[in-house]
Write a protein that holds these residues in place. Structure first.
Motif, PDB file in Angstrom:
ATOM      1  N   VAL A  73      30.704  47.242  36.014  1.00  0.00           N
ATOM      2  CA  VAL A  73      31.255  45.887  35.980  1.00  0.00           C
ATOM      3  C   VAL A  73      32.042  45.668  37.266  1.00  0.00           C
ATOM      4  N   LEU A  74      31.779  44.566  37.952  1.00  0.00           N
ATOM      5  CA  LEU A  74      32.560  44.185  39.126  1.00  0.00           C
ATOM      6  C   LEU A  74      33.386  42.968  38.745  1.00  0.00           C
ATOM      7  N   ASP A  75      34.694  43.119  38.753  1.00  0.00           N
ATOM      8  CA  ASP A  75      35.595  42.056  38.339  1.00  0.00           C
ATOM      9  C   ASP A  75      36.251  41.413  39.557  1.00  0.00           C
ATOM     10  N   GLY A  76      35.936  40.140  39.767  1.00  0.00           N
ATOM     11  CA  GLY A  76      36.563  39.385  40.845  1.00  0.00           C
ATOM     12  C   GLY A  76      37.200  38.119  40.323  1.00  0.00           C
ATOM     13  N   CYS A  77      37.674  38.155  39.066  1.00  0.00           N
ATOM     14  CA  CYS A  77      38.236  36.947  38.453  1.00  0.00           C
ATOM     15  C   CYS A  77      39.631  36.664  39.008  1.00  0.00           C
ATOM     16  N   ASP A  78      40.251  35.576  38.516  1.00  0.00           N
ATOM     17  CA  ASP A  78      41.488  35.106  39.137  1.00  0.00           C
ATOM     18  C   ASP A  78      42.702  35.135  38.216  1.00  0.00           C
ATOM     19  N   ASN A  79      42.660  35.956  37.132  1.00  0.00           N
ATOM     20  CA  ASN A  79      43.843  36.040  36.280  1.00  0.00           C
ATOM     21  C   ASN A  79      43.943  37.405  35.620  1.00  0.00           C
ATOM     22  N   PHE A  80      45.182  37.831  35.368  1.00  0.00           N
ATOM     23  CA  PHE A  80      45.435  39.165  34.838  1.00  0.00           C
ATOM     24  C   PHE A  80      44.950  39.328  33.407  1.00  0.00           C
ATOM     25  N   ALA A  81      45.035  38.284  32.598  1.00  0.00           N
ATOM     26  CA  ALA A  81      44.611  38.403  31.208  1.00  0.00           C
ATOM     27  C   ALA A  81      43.144  38.817  31.122  1.00  0.00           C
ATOM     28  N   THR A  82      42.311  38.172  31.927  1.00  0.00           N
ATOM     29  CA  THR A  82      40.894  38.529  31.951  1.00  0.00           C
ATOM     30  C   THR A  82      40.694  39.914  32.547  1.00  0.00           C
ATOM     31  N   ARG A  83      41.392  40.221  33.622  1.00  0.00           N
ATOM     32  CA  ARG A  83      41.246  41.531  34.260  1.00  0.00           C
ATOM     33  C   ARG A  83      41.551  42.671  33.291  1.00  0.00           C
ATOM     34  N   LEU A  84      42.621  42.506  32.530  1.00  0.00           N
ATOM     35  CA  LEU A  84      43.010  43.567  31.604  1.00  0.00           C
ATOM     36  C   LEU A  84      42.052  43.650  30.419  1.00  0.00           C
ATOM     37  N   ALA A  85      41.566  42.515  29.957  1.00  0.00           N
ATOM     38  CA  ALA A  85      40.557  42.532  28.896  1.00  0.00           C
ATOM     39  C   ALA A  85      39.291  43.237  29.370  1.00  0.00           C
ATOM     40  N   VAL A  86      38.895  42.957  30.610  1.00  0.00           N
ATOM     41  CA  VAL A  86      37.716  43.608  31.189  1.00  0.00           C
ATOM     42  C   VAL A  86      37.947  45.109  31.330  1.00  0.00           C
ATOM     43  N   SER A  87      39.115  45.491  31.843  1.00  0.00           N
ATOM     44  CA  SER A  87      39.414  46.906  32.029  1.00  0.00           C
ATOM     45  C   SER A  87      39.403  47.662  30.708  1.00  0.00           C
ATOM     46  N   ASP A  88      40.094  47.126  29.716  1.00  0.00           N
ATOM     47  CA  ASP A  88      40.151  47.801  28.413  1.00  0.00           C
ATOM     48  C   ASP A  88      38.761  47.951  27.806  1.00  0.00           C
ATOM     49  N   SER A  89      37.947  46.926  27.939  1.00  0.00           N
ATOM     50  CA  SER A  89      36.595  46.984  27.381  1.00  0.00           C
ATOM     51  C   SER A  89      35.711  47.971  28.139  1.00  0.00           C
ATOM     52  N   CYS A  90      35.882  48.049  29.462  1.00  0.00           N
ATOM     53  CA  CYS A  90      35.107  49.027  30.240  1.00  0.00           C
ATOM     54  C   CYS A  90      35.420  50.449  29.780  1.00  0.00           C
TER      55      CYS A  90
END
Length: 257
Positions: free
Chosen positions: A125-142
């Protein structure tokens, strides 16, 4: 798997690199990258992932193209204004290389849907989004899915890129780096702070390069994922320095992994 003659010609400059070679190009062809955010970072990252021949791309973004995006989001044109970014991105891929499978997901990633949206056999997964809430949701799910994460971010003239593998023993996740204080939706934005378009392009391209490192791990000499090595870019100086992110034994994202 063998590459067809036309694919050998297309990727000849990769294949002649000893650090990539034929085996590495086949690995890229077989890879599935999920791109979260098709905007400033996502646009150049997508272009170089597609250029590298990544065979399958899932493109996630819930936003539509705005005129202010054109200064840095390189896959869009004035004709795309008002259209969903993910759909425009998938169409860009289809024009650029019809052999690549590209799927658009017009949806915002959050804690409630991240596992579903990011699942499906992703290589990375490559995350280039613009907010921490999404980044952390992506990280936890990865971490839960056992999928590597390339994380890229920037603000004004500062950027950062790192590969994380919180699902592996002794390796940190993105939450180990930022902690729990940024789960809220609010954060600084390009609209408020400004951003240099060329700086976005540099970070997006470097994110693509970092993702390729992960994909080639075990297939080519270039494939050192450099887990947890955060690359910090200062575009004003300019300068680049590396920070080693340690695993947080109490991190709620990966401590149980």
């Amino acid at each position: 798997m063998t590459l067809a003659p036309d694919r050998l010609d297309r990727f000849a400059r990769h294949i002649v690199l000893p650090e990539v070679g034929g085996a590495g190009q086949v690995a890229l062809t077989q890879a599935h990258v999920v791109l979260v955010g098709c905007g400033g970072i996502g646009s150049p990252a997508l272009q170089y992932l597609a250029g590298a021949g990544v065979g399958r791309l899932t493109l996630i973004d819930d936003d539509v193209v705005d005129a202010s995006n054109l200064q840095r989001q390189t896959i869009f044109t004035p004709a795309d204004i008002g259209r969903p970014k993910a759909e425009v991105a998938a169409q860009w891929v289809a024009r650029f290389d019809p052999a690549i499978e590209a799927r658009a997901v017009v949806e915002r990633v959050g804690m409630d849907n991240a596992a579903r949206v990011l699942g499906g056999g992703a290589s990375l997964v490559l995350d280039g989004c613009d907010n921490f809430a999404t980044r952390l949701a992506v990280s936890d799910s990865c971490v839960k899915l056992g999928v590597p994460l390339t994380s890229a971010a920037l603000g004004r003239f500062q950027g950062q890129v790192a590969n994380f593998a919180g699902h592996l023993p002794d390796q940190p996740c993105y939450r180990c780096w930022v902690g729990d204080a940024f789960d809220a939706e609010d954060c600084d934005t390009c609209a408020a702070d400004g951003v240099l378009g060329a700086m976005v392009g540099m970070i997006g391209a470097y994110a693509a390069m970092s993702a390729i490192r992960v994909i080639l791990a075990g297939h080519a000499a270039f494939g050192d994922p450099q887990w947890g090595q955060l690359q910090l870019f200062d575009g004003l100086a300019p300068s680049l320095r590396t920070i080693r992110v340690p695993r947080d034994a109490e991190c709620r994202g990966c401590s149980a992994a």
